[in-house]
Design a protein around this motif. Structure first.
Motif, PDB file in Angstrom:
ATOM      1  N   GLY A   1       0.698  -1.106  -0.005  1.00  0.00           N
ATOM      2  CA  GLY A   1      -0.040  -0.005  -0.174  1.00  0.00           C
ATOM      3  C   GLY A   1       0.875   1.160   0.058  1.00  0.00           C
ATOM      4  O   GLY A   1       0.462   2.306  -0.724  1.00  0.00           O
ATOM      5  N   GLN A   2       1.935   1.219   0.611  1.00  0.00           N
ATOM      6  CA  GLN A   2       3.104   2.373   0.566  1.00  0.00           C
ATOM      7  C   GLN A   2       3.460   2.717  -0.685  1.00  0.00           C
ATOM      8  O   GLN A   2       3.470   3.824  -1.532  1.00  0.00           O
TER       9      GLN A   2
ATOM     10  N   GLU B   1       1.887   1.973  -3.440  1.00  0.00           N
ATOM     11  CA  GLU B   1       0.827   2.272  -4.417  1.00  0.00           C
ATOM     12  C   GLU B   1       0.391   3.687  -4.201  1.00  0.00           C
ATOM     13  O   GLU B   1       0.006   4.627  -4.784  1.00  0.00           O
ATOM     14  N   ALA B   2       0.512   3.923  -2.699  1.00  0.00           N
ATOM     15  CA  ALA B   2      -0.140   5.387  -2.435  1.00  0.00           C
ATOM     16  C   ALA B   2       0.757   6.412  -3.085  1.00  0.00           C
ATOM     17  O   ALA B   2       0.627   7.337  -3.603  1.00  0.00           O
ATOM     18  N   ALA B   3       2.371   5.964  -2.944  1.00  0.00           N
ATOM     19  CA  ALA B   3       3.042   7.035  -3.418  1.00  0.00           C
ATOM     20  C   ALA B   3       3.070   7.026  -4.826  1.00  0.00           C
ATOM     21  O   ALA B   3       3.047   8.195  -5.593  1.00  0.00           O
ATOM     22  N   GLN B   4       2.937   5.873  -5.790  1.00  0.00           N
ATOM     23  CA  GLN B   4       2.746   5.820  -7.143  1.00  0.00           C
ATOM     24  C   GLN B   4       1.589   6.702  -7.600  1.00  0.00           C
ATOM     25  O   GLN B   4       1.483   7.523  -8.737  1.00  0.00           O
ATOM     26  N   SER B   5       0.521   6.496  -6.881  1.00  0.00           N
ATOM     27  CA  SER B   5      -0.700   6.849  -7.308  1.00  0.00           C
ATOM     28  C   SER B   5      -0.565   8.643  -7.161  1.00  0.00           C
ATOM     29  O   SER B   5      -1.599   9.504  -7.646  1.00  0.00           O
ATOM     30  N   LEU B   6       0.261   9.089  -6.276  1.00  0.00           N
ATOM     31  CA  LEU B   6       0.477  10.553  -6.325  1.00  0.00           C
ATOM     32  C   LEU B   6       1.263  11.115  -7.492  1.00  0.00           C
ATOM     33  O   LEU B   6       1.413  12.298  -7.915  1.00  0.00           O
ATOM     34  N   GLY B   7       1.741  10.043  -8.238  1.00  0.00           N
ATOM     35  CA  GLY B   7       2.657  10.363  -9.238  1.00  0.00           C
ATOM     36  C   GLY B   7       4.009  10.522  -8.941  1.00  0.00           C
ATOM     37  O   GLY B   7       4.728  10.907  -9.913  1.00  0.00           O
ATOM     38  N   LEU B   8       4.541   9.946  -7.866  1.00  0.00           N
ATOM     39  CA  LEU B   8       6.018  10.082  -7.487  1.00  0.00           C
ATOM     40  C   LEU B   8       6.625   9.158  -8.299  1.00  0.00           C
ATOM     41  O   LEU B   8       6.009   8.199  -8.756  1.00  0.00           O
ATOM     42  N   ASN B   9       7.869   9.434  -8.728  1.00  0.00           N
ATOM     43  CA  ASN B   9       8.797   8.265  -9.717  1.00  0.00           C
ATOM     44  C   ASN B   9       9.392   7.327  -8.700  1.00  0.00           C
ATOM     45  O   ASN B   9       9.343   7.748  -7.635  1.00  0.00           O
TER      46      ASN B   9
ATOM     47  N   ILE C   1       9.391   7.839   0.677  1.00  0.00           N
ATOM     48  CA  ILE C   1       8.542   7.066   1.318  1.00  0.00           C
ATOM     49  C   ILE C   1       9.054   5.681   1.831  1.00  0.00           C
ATOM     50  O   ILE C   1       8.943   5.384   2.800  1.00  0.00           O
TER      51      ILE C   1
END
Lengths: 258, 365
Positions: free
Chosen positions: B261-262, B264-272, B280
Motif C-alpha cells: 500500500g505504501q 501504491e499510495a506513492a505511485q498514485s500521487l505520481g511520484l517516480n 516514502i
C-alpha cells in the motif's frame, strides 16, 4: 445522510469524455480477471461500481492509474493512452487521485507533510504554497487541527479523510475510491461519506467502488454491476435499484438490501 | 487526577502487603522466587565473592599507574604504567614523533564531526559542507606537504587515527552502497538483479581476511607496472565492499517489511521510482532495520582490527608492538584490557546513539 440528489443539479455533458476504456482484458497468471471491459466516463460524471467480492471491480479502477497492468485493449485518460511509457503513466497518475481501503497514509510523515509531498515533488509547487493548499483541504475535510500529528495518532475515519485531502491536494481531474469505507468502524463511515458527497456536489469526476448503496442512490449518475470480470449491468441508480434487468444483479441486490 | 481520586471514597485505599513491595518484595520476586532461583542466586554470589575482590586488588589496590617498568616488576598488581609510558606510540604508531599533534588534531576533528552530526537539528545541507571541509582538513593534516607541513607517507600512519579512518569511512561508504545493492536486488531488470545477487552472495561467502589478503597481495598483480595503489586505500575498499554486502541483506529485510500500500499510495500521487524510494520507502524501511544495521556497523568497526594481517599498524597492532618491547613484556593483560576499553567505548557509543535515534524517529503507528 445528505439526501439531496446532486445528480439532478448538474447534468453531465455526454460527449466530454475523460476516461475511455475499450475492449480491455486482464489476466492474473492464467486467471481471466477482467473480460472485455468497455467504459466511457464523462467529465463530472459519478459512477459507483458494485458487485460481489472477486468480481474485478477493484482491479478495474486500479487499471485506470496503472497500479495493475492490463494486457489487452486500450485505456485513455484525459487524452493520454496508458502504455508502458513511464512518463505517460506518471502524467496520468498525477491527474488521477486514488483513495484506498486501508488509507495508506505515510506513517513517518506528519499529516501536513503527507498532503504537501505530492504537490512539492510532482507539481514542483513551492513548499509554502503547498502547505497553504494542504491546510485549505484539511479545513475542507474538517481536520485542520490535526495537521502536526502523525497518521498513527488519528482514528480510521480521520485517516481516510486525510487520505482524501491528500489526493485533492494534487488537484486531480478524476478521483478513484477503492472501497473507502470498508475498513472503517461503523460510526466513522458517515464522516467519510459526507466528505465524498461534498466532493460530488462540487462536480468532481468520481469512480467509487463501494457497498454503500445509500451513497450510490444519492450521488451516482450511473451504477455499474460487475460479476466474474464483466460489467453485467449499467444504469441510473433509480433504474438499477428499482428495475434490475439481469438475474445476477437481482440476486446480488437481494443479498445486500435486506 | 488527584482530585478525581479523592472524589470516589467508596473503597479505601490500602497499602499492599509489606512482603510485596520495597526491598524485601523485590528480593523475593527477583532472586528467591523458587528454590532453584534461590540456588542460582547463592551460587552467583559465591562466584562474585571469589572473583571480584581479587580482581579489584590486582587492578586497583596493588597496581601501579605511573612508574617505570622496573618498579612494576616489584609488585604483584597490574602494571597500568605500560599505557601512559607508551601512549604516543599506541595512539599514533610510527607517525613522526614531532608531528604527532597533527593526527591528534585530526582525531579530535573527526570525533567532533561525529558528535555534531548526531543531533538531528544539525541535519541540514550545511552538515555536508562541514564534513567536506573537515575531511579535507584532516587529509591535509595527516598527509602534509602543503602549508609548510612536512609530508608524511601514509605507510607511517597508524594507531587510533588509522582505526577511526578505516571505520568511519568504511561504514559511511558501505551504508549507501549496501542500500543501492538492496534496491538492485529488488529490481525488475534481470541484469541488475542478478549482478547484485551474485555480488552479495560472493562477498558473504568469503571471509574478510581473505578479502584483505587479496587487496594487498593479489590486486597489485593486476595493476600495470609502476602503478601502485595506497595500501590503506586498498584495505579500506575491501572493508567497504565486505560490509556493504551485509548491509544490503539487512536493508532488503526492511524493504520486504514495507506494505504494498505504501508503494501504491506513492505511485498514485505520481511520484517516480527515486522519489518513492527516497521519500516514502527508505525512510521507513531503514528505521525498521536500525538495530540489525547497528549490529553490522559495530562488528565491522571491530573487524577493522583484522588489517593487522596485512601489516597495517592500527590500534591493535601498535598496542601489540609495545608488548614486544623487553621492558614491557608480560603485561599483555593490562594492554588488552585497555584496548578492549577503547573498543568498548566506541561500540557502546554507537549502540547508544542508535537507541536514541530509534526513539527520536518513533511516530505512533
Amino acid at each position: 445522510m445528505n439526501q439531496t440528489s446532486p445528480n439532478h443539479i448538474d447534468p453531465v455533458e455526454a460527449d466530454d469524455t475523460i476516461i475511455e476504456i475499450i475492449g480491455m482484458h486482464k489476466w492474473f497468471g492464467e486467471f481471466h480477471v477482467l473480460k472485455d471491459i468497455n467504459l466511457k466516463v464523462a467529465r463530472k460524471e459519478r459512477i459507483v461500481i458494485c458487485g460481489p467480492s472477486g468480481s474485478g471491480k477493484s482491479t478495474l479502477i486500479r487499471c485506470v492509474n496503472r497500479l495493475e497492468e492490463h494486457q489487452k485493449g486500450h485505456i485513455i485518460v484525459d487524452g493520454i493512452e496508458m502504455n508502458n511509457n513511464i512518463k505517460n503513466i506518471e502524467k496520468i497518475r498525477a491527474e488521477v487521485g486514488m483513495v484506498f481501503q486501508h488509507f495508506n497514509l505515510f506513517p513517518h510523515l506528519t499529516i501536513l507533510d503527507n498532503l504537501s509531498l505530492g504537490p512539492i515533488w510532482v507539481r514542483k509547487v513551492p513548499r509554502k504554497e503547498a502547505e497553504d493548499a494542504a491546510m485549505h483541504y484539511l479545513e475542507k475535510v474538517q481536520i485542520a487541527e490535526q495537521a502536526k500529528k502523525y497518521p498513527g495518532q488519528l482514528s480510521g475515519g480521520q485517516q481516510q479523510r486525510v487520505a482524501i485531502a491528500r489526493s485533492l491536494c494534487m488537484a486531480p481531474k478524476v478521483m478513484l475510491f477503492d472501497e473507502p469505507t470498508s475498513a472503517l468502524d461503523p460510526e466513522m463511515i458517515k464522516e467519510v461519506l459526507d466528505v465524498m458527497i461534498d466532493l460530488a456536489q462540487e462536480g468532481m469526476t468520481m469512480i467509487v467502488v463501494t457497498h454503500e448503496m445509500g451513497f450510490a442512490k444519492s450521488v451516482a449518475h450511473r451504477v455499474l454491476f460487475m460479476d466474474y470480470g464483466q460489467i453485467v449491468e449499467s444504469n441510473t441508480p433509480d433504474e438499477f435499484f428499482d428495475n434490475p434487468r439481469h438475474d445476477r444483479t437481482k440476486l446480488f441486490l437481494s443479498q445486500i438490501l435486506h | 487526577m488527584h482530585s478525581e481520586r479523592s472524589q470516589t471514597p467508596s473503597v479505601q485505599e490500602i497499602r499492599p502487603p509489606r512482603t510485596a513491595i520495597g526491598v524485601v518484595g523485590w528480593l523475593r520476586a527477583n532472586l528467591f522466587s523458587t528454590w532453584y532461583n534461590s540456588l542460582l542466586t547463592i551460587a552467583t554470589l559465591f562466584l562474585l565473592w571469589k572473583v571480584v575482590p581479587p580482581f579489584v586488588r590486582w587492578a586497583f589496590i596493588d597496581s601501579l599507574w605511573m612508574s617505570t617498568s622496573a618498579e612494576c616488576k616489584a609488585v604483584d598488581g597490574a602494571c597500568w604504567s605500560l599505557i601512559p609510558a607508551n601512549i604516543r606510540f599506541i595512539l599514533f604508531g610510527f607517525y613522526p614523533y614531532g608531528e604527532q599533534w597533527r593526527p591528534a588534531i585530526a582525531v579530535v576533528v573527526l570525533v567532533g564531526l561525529l558528535v555534531y552530526s548526531q543531533y538531528r537539528r544539525n541535519w541540514k545541507k550545511r552538515l555536508i559542507h562541514i564534513w567536506l571541509v573537515g575531511l579535507v582538513g584532516m587529509g591535509v593534516l595527516m598527509q602534509g606537504g602543503i602549508l609548510g607541513l612536512t609530508p608524511v607517507e601514509s605507510t607511517q600512519w597508524g594507531g587510533l587515527p588509522l582505526t577511526l579512518l578505516l571505520a568511519v569511512f568504511g561504514l559511511t561508504a558501505a551504508y549507501p552502497l549496501g542500500i543501492a545493492l538492496a534496491l538492485g536486488r529488488q529490481s525488475d531488470m534481470p541484469a541488475v538483479k542478478s549482478l547484485c545477487v551474485v555480488y552479495i552472495e560472493l562477498i558473504r561467502g568469503v571471509p574478510l581476511i581473505s578479502m584483505l589478503f587479496m587487496s594487498s597481495v593479489v590486486f597489485p598483480l593486476f595493476l600495470p607496472e609502476g602503478v601502485t595503489v595506497n595500501k590503506i586505500l586498498r584495505a579500506q575498499v575491501a572493508i567497504i565492499l565486505f560490509t556493504a554486502a551485509y548491509i544490503a541483506e539487512v536493508v532488503r529485510g526492511g524493504l520486504q517489511g514495507m506494505s504494498r500500500g505504501q508503494y501504491e499510495a506513492a505511485q498514485s500521487l505520481g511520484l517516480n521510482y527515486y522519489q518513492t524510494m527516497r521519500l516514502i520507502i527508505l525512510p521507513q524501511a531503514l528505521k525498521i532495520v536500525i538495530p540489525p544495521s547497528v549490529s553490522i556497523l559495530i562488528s565491522a568497526f571491530k573487524d577493522t582490527s583484522l588489517v593487522v594481517i596485512i601489516a597495517l599498524y592500527d590500534l591493535l597492532k601498535t598496542t601489540q608492538s609495545v608488548l614486544g618491547d623487553p621492558r614491557w613484556m608480560g603485561y599483555s593483560a593490562e594492554a588488552y584490557i585497555f584496548l578492549a576499553l577503547v573498543y568498548f567505548v566506541c561500540c557502546f557509543y554507537m549502540s547508544n546513539f542508535s537507541r536514541k535515534l530509534e526513539r527520536r524517529l518513533h511516530t505512533a503507528r
